[in-house]
Motif scaffolding. Structure first.
Motif, PDB file in Angstrom:
ATOM      1  N   ASN A 214       0.835  -1.208   0.000  1.00 49.70           N
ATOM      2  CA  ASN A 214       0.000   0.000   0.000  1.00 49.70           C
ATOM      3  C   ASN A 214       0.872   1.262   0.000  1.00 49.70           C
ATOM      4  O   ASN A 214       1.677   1.462   0.918  1.00 49.70           O
ATOM      5  CB  ASN A 214      -0.912   0.002   1.231  1.00 49.70           C
ATOM      6  N   PRO A 215       0.700   2.140  -0.991  1.00 44.32           N
ATOM      7  CA  PRO A 215       1.508   3.369  -1.037  1.00 44.32           C
ATOM      8  C   PRO A 215       1.199   4.334   0.102  1.00 44.32           C
ATOM      9  O   PRO A 215       1.985   5.258   0.357  1.00 44.32           O
ATOM     10  CB  PRO A 215       1.133   3.986  -2.390  1.00 44.32           C
ATOM     11  N   ASN A 216       0.083   4.113   0.804  1.00 48.17           N
ATOM     12  CA  ASN A 216      -0.285   4.993   1.918  1.00 48.17           C
ATOM     13  C   ASN A 216       0.251   4.508   3.262  1.00 48.17           C
ATOM     14  O   ASN A 216       0.012   5.147   4.289  1.00 48.17           O
ATOM     15  CB  ASN A 216      -1.811   5.106   2.000  1.00 48.17           C
ATOM     16  N   THR A 217       0.960   3.390   3.253  1.00 42.57           N
ATOM     17  CA  THR A 217       1.575   2.904   4.488  1.00 42.57           C
ATOM     18  C   THR A 217       2.678   3.869   4.918  1.00 42.57           C
ATOM     19  O   THR A 217       3.548   4.211   4.105  1.00 42.57           O
ATOM     20  CB  THR A 217       2.164   1.498   4.288  1.00 42.57           C
ATOM     21  N   PRO A 218       2.680   4.340   6.160  1.00 38.33           N
ATOM     22  CA  PRO A 218       3.696   5.298   6.613  1.00 38.33           C
ATOM     23  C   PRO A 218       5.112   4.735   6.495  1.00 38.33           C
ATOM     24  O   PRO A 218       5.326   3.526   6.668  1.00 38.33           O
ATOM     25  CB  PRO A 218       3.331   5.543   8.080  1.00 38.33           C
ATOM     26  N   PRO A 219       6.099   5.576   6.214  1.00 34.85           N
ATOM     27  CA  PRO A 219       7.490   5.115   6.103  1.00 34.85           C
ATOM     28  C   PRO A 219       7.973   4.352   7.329  1.00 34.85           C
ATOM     29  O   PRO A 219       8.758   3.403   7.203  1.00 34.85           O
ATOM     30  CB  PRO A 219       8.274   6.416   5.903  1.00 34.85           C
ATOM     31  N   ALA A 220       7.513   4.756   8.520  1.00 32.14           N
ATOM     32  CA  ALA A 220       7.954   4.058   9.734  1.00 32.14           C
ATOM     33  C   ALA A 220       7.475   2.611   9.732  1.00 32.14           C
ATOM     34  O   ALA A 220       8.197   1.708  10.188  1.00 32.14           O
ATOM     35  CB  ALA A 220       7.424   4.784  10.967  1.00 32.14           C
ATOM     36  N   VAL A 221       6.273   2.378   9.217  1.00 33.87           N
ATOM     37  CA  VAL A 221       5.765   1.010   9.127  1.00 33.87           C
ATOM     38  C   VAL A 221       6.520   0.242   8.043  1.00 33.87           C
ATOM     39  O   VAL A 221       6.846  -0.930   8.202  1.00 33.87           O
ATOM     40  CB  VAL A 221       4.249   1.007   8.850  1.00 33.87           C
TER      41      VAL A 221
END
Length: 307
Positions: free
Chosen positions: A243-250
């Protein structure tokens, strides 16, 4: 009265049962390779058991047919009522097979027709088709790229447990769904599925069966994604990684996960994966993952560090 093992009907039961088992095995051996699932080959392990199970009802049918033939030849002395029971049993199988053949061909035609439909025609088919609650027909509607968000919401709102189960058929009713994905998984994959529909599916008791598709969809609301940021279930990690909306930290957590599929999904399917994470994955202990990360970095114009 003759013992069963000595009766002529027993020979009919034996040979029709054997023929049925062989036919079932041949049909299964032909159909298993056509299933797109990576685990389809496991079907060959179960094939002998399925064939043996098929032999029993077919053998019983053969015994009934044998009794009818013997009675008509004047070689059966049992009461006439037994003849009528045997005749009903003997006729039932070919009638059932004929019905399934006719229905299967009609369903094939209906599914093929959906592939040429636009959004409004798909809506009308959902309301009016004789197959409107058949899972294969619903799957064909859901995989059509012309299907609009309202139709996909209506399919998602159906309360039928069978729509959450994998599909497989002898008939050409699967379309592009060669892996036999459940109808609701197909709904969750459609690019037109709305965030509200995806949230509905995520709240369903059987949501775990389609969690990858839900978490991978770019329309999935952040509130739904957030509930799974720390989820270590491998299918959830697969979805988050795509998912492109997954935060970078995740994404950073997923890049360190023991889940190889999640790490490779970050590379292959997520255009938003930061270069810094790709550089980490280029040093991954798994050579395939590292190779794909290096290729991705090169396409981005960044030369990966040599390990």
């Amino acid at each position: 009265m003759q013992r069963w093992g000595m009766r002529a009907e027993a020979r009919w039961a034996l040979w029709t049962g054997i023929a049925g088992a062989l036919a079932s095995a041949a049909l299964g051996a032909k159909m298993i390779p056509s299933h797109g699932s990576s685990t389809a080959a496991l079907g060959f392990l179960y094939l002998p058991f399925v064939s043996a199970a098929a032999a029993v009802p077919i053998g019983i049918w053969g015994a009934a047919l044998g009794h009818v033939v013997l009675h008509l030849r004047g070689r059966a002395s049992e009461p006439r009522i037994l003849f009528w029971v045997a005749l009903a049993a003997a006729v039932s199988l070919p009638v059932a097979v004929a019905w399934e053949v006719v229905r299967g061909q009609l369903l094939e035609s209906a599914v093929a027709e959906t592939r040429r439909m636009d959004e409004r025609q798909l809506e009308r088919a959902f309301d009016e088709s004789r197959f409107r609650r058949d899972k294969y027909f619903l799957g064909a509607l859901a995989e059509n790229r012309a299907a609009g968000a309202p139709l996909l919401e209506r399919i998602a709102s159906l309360e039928d447990p069978d729509l959450y189960e994998s599909m497989w058929s002898l008939w050409d009713v699967m379309g592009e769904n060669r892996k036999g994905l459940a109808v609701m998984r197909v709904v969750a994959r459609n690019r037109n599925t709305s965030g509200a529909t995806l949230a509905r599916l995520a709240a369903h008791p059987q949501a775990q069966k389609l969690i990858t598709e839900i978490l991978a969809h770019p329309n999935t609301p952040q509130a739904v994604l957030a509930k799974h940021y720390d989820d270590t279930f491998y299918l959830a990690e697969w979805g988050l990684a795509m998912n492109p909306n997954t935060p970078p930290a995740v994404m950073e957590r997923l890049a360190r996960s023991e889940n190889r599929g999640a790490r490779t999904n970050l590379i292959l399917y997520n255009k938003a994966t930061p270069p810094e994470i790709l550089e980490r994955l280029a040093k991954d202990p798994d050579e395939y993952t590292a190779h794909k990360a290096r290729e991705r970095l090169q396409r981005l114009g960044r030369e990966p560090e040599v390990r």
